[in-house]
Design an enzyme around this catalytic site. Structure first.
Site, PDB file in Angstrom:
ATOM      1  N   ARG A  64       0.806  -1.228   0.000  1.00  0.00           N
ATOM      2  CA  ARG A  64       0.000   0.000   0.000  1.00  0.00           C
ATOM      3  C   ARG A  64       0.837   1.275   0.000  1.00  0.00           C
ATOM      4  NH1 ARG A  64      -4.416   1.430   2.528  1.00  0.00           N
ATOM      5  NH2 ARG A  64      -3.567   3.417   1.871  1.00  0.00           N
ATOM      6  N   ASP A 100     -13.948  -1.292  -0.389  1.00  0.00           N
ATOM      7  CA  ASP A 100     -14.539  -0.574   0.734  1.00  0.00           C
ATOM      8  C   ASP A 100     -15.993  -0.272   0.422  1.00  0.00           C
ATOM      9  OD1 ASP A 100     -13.648   0.728   3.415  1.00  0.00           O
ATOM     10  OD2 ASP A 100     -15.022   2.141   2.502  1.00  0.00           O
ATOM     11  N   TYR A 175     -22.412   7.684   6.697  1.00  0.00           N
ATOM     12  CA  TYR A 175     -21.225   8.434   6.270  1.00  0.00           C
ATOM     13  C   TYR A 175     -21.616   9.603   5.367  1.00  0.00           C
ATOM     14  CZ  TYR A 175     -18.340   4.708   8.166  1.00  0.00           C
ATOM     15  OH  TYR A 175     -17.742   3.825   9.004  1.00  0.00           O
TER      16      TYR A 175
END
Ligand code: 1CP
Length: 373
Positions: A64, A100, A175
């Protein structure tokens, strides 16, 4: 707004080819203990971990380096490699696709980032009827990097099933309304009562993008899918039933019954944290399997859901740093408590904490595989 969806998985799908249909994971998800009494042949006890791909692995942190979270998810080579890392290292019984819950937002064109140490942050929160009306439509063609990542992944996995996932409408909308992670999710909970019409429009949008995200993953090669309603535990029963459940059911409707032309459909899992008091309602949204968080003993979960409901869970992540005998005793207790359900897939009661020693996870998998029927 929806394209006319195919009713079957393609012929080259791992389920259509019979690669994953008889895996230990799918047998438990389908409640194999009740279909013919004992399982046809002894097989190992399946286990995987939520957040098994991620910061607990040094090889993940290395890959990453220099790439943002969402850019990593949309790079097929990287997403595939990260998905495979925990399978190679731990010998878990499933891969979970590295992605995600906010990826469908990004693919639809909503400005969203994952801020390190924070989580999803939107450029602009979605709070008014006009904000919701301005949400872009998600074109299924945008899933191309997801499809490619999954094709690469399943080519390597062979007989190990890949699990696809999406965020449930409430968790995703939480969110969107707050614009970032929050503790009590007051924004979306208040919207349900202050402006139910706008809430319903937002949750319907979220159900559509999440439903299509799960569908794209299954069509591309995932053998099961899990809907994460991580924050549903902040809701009372009445609010869940009236304002949230219909939208979660809508998300599941995109993938319900989706399977090979001549075989059983891909199993669907529903998971949330703090959901002990709404577990029975969760089950009515359309999943085959209920994921139980670490707060509720699985014996009690089976009492609440009935013995026909296969369960997933629920090793308490708080035990992971404990002395091995303490952790082992806890795992054996979870295995025993799960034995009353029609099927049981071992997992944690929430995600792997980033500071977890990966060697402990490998040892947990070995222990679970060594415990006989
Ligand atoms: O830099 C990093 O490593 C970022 C950490 C991270 C990771 C590894 C985030 C940011 N997302 C992910 C991947 C991810 N997210 C997976 C991958 C597969 C796996 O499990 O191995 C999955 C299934 C998710 C799903 C997800 N994202 C959920 C539902 C599951 C859960 O843990 O409750 C939620 C709530 C999110 C939002 C999110 N994304 C990232 C973070 C840190 C968060 C939570 C923020 C918060 O506390 O509100």
């Amino acid at each position: 707004m929806t394209t006319s969806p195919a009713t079957h998985l393609p012929p080259d799908h791992p389920l259509s080819r019979g690669l994953t249909s008889e895996s230990a994971l799918l047998n438990q998800y389908r409640g194999s203990r009740t279909s013919t009494g004992a399982a046809a042949k002894p097989e190992r006890r399946p286990v995987w971990f939520m957040r098994q791909a991620g910061r607990s692995l040094p090889e993940y942190r290395k890959l990453r380096e220099g790439t943002s979270m969402l850019d990593s998810c949309l790079n097929p080579e990287l997403a595939s490699e990260i998905t495979l890392q925990p399978v190679r290292r731990h010998d878990v019984d499933a891969a979970i696709f590295f992605s995600d819950i906010v990826i469908p937002l990004r693919l639809a064109g909503v400005g969203v980032e994952i801020k390190p140490g924070v989580g999803p942050v939107l450029d602009a929160p979605v709070r008014t009827a006009a904000d919701v009306a301005a949400l872009p439509e998600l074109d299924d063609a945008a899933f191309a990097p997801i499809t490619e990542a999954i094709e690469r992944t399943t080519a390597e996995l062979g007989r190990v099933p890949l699990i696809g996932f999406a965020g449930a409408p409430f968790t995703l909308a939480a969110y969107m309304v707050e614009g970032r992670p929050s503790r009590d999710h007051l924004g979306p909970r208040a919207m349900m009562h202050a402006d139910p019409q706008t809430w319903n429009a937002l949750a319907a949008w979220a159900a559509d993008v999440s439903g299509r995200f799960m569908r794209a993953q299954l069509m591309a090669g995932a053998s099961a899918a899990q809907l994460f309603d991580s924050w549903a535990g902040s809701l009372g029963r009445a609010d869940y039933q009236q304002h949230v459940l219909p939208h979660s059911a809508a998300a599941f409707s995109y993938v319900s019954g989706l399977g090979p032309a001549d075989g059983a459909p891909a199993p669907l899992v529903h998971f949330g944290t703090g959901t002990s008091e709404i577990l029975d309602l969760l089950k009515t949204a359309g999943a085959d399997v209920i994921g139980v968080d670490y707060r509720l003993d699985l014996t009690e979960a089976t009492r609440r859901l009935g013995p026909q409901t296969p369960l997933q869970g629920n090793i308490d992540p708080a035990y992971l740093p404990a002395e091995w005998p303490v952790l082992e005793a806890h795992i054996r207790q979870v295995v025993a408590a799960g034995s009353a359900a029609a099927g049981h897939v071992l997992n944690l009661g929430h995600g792997v904490p980033p500071e977890t020693d990966p060697e402990v996870l490998t040892r947990v998998v070995e222990l679970i595989h060594s415990i006989g029927p």
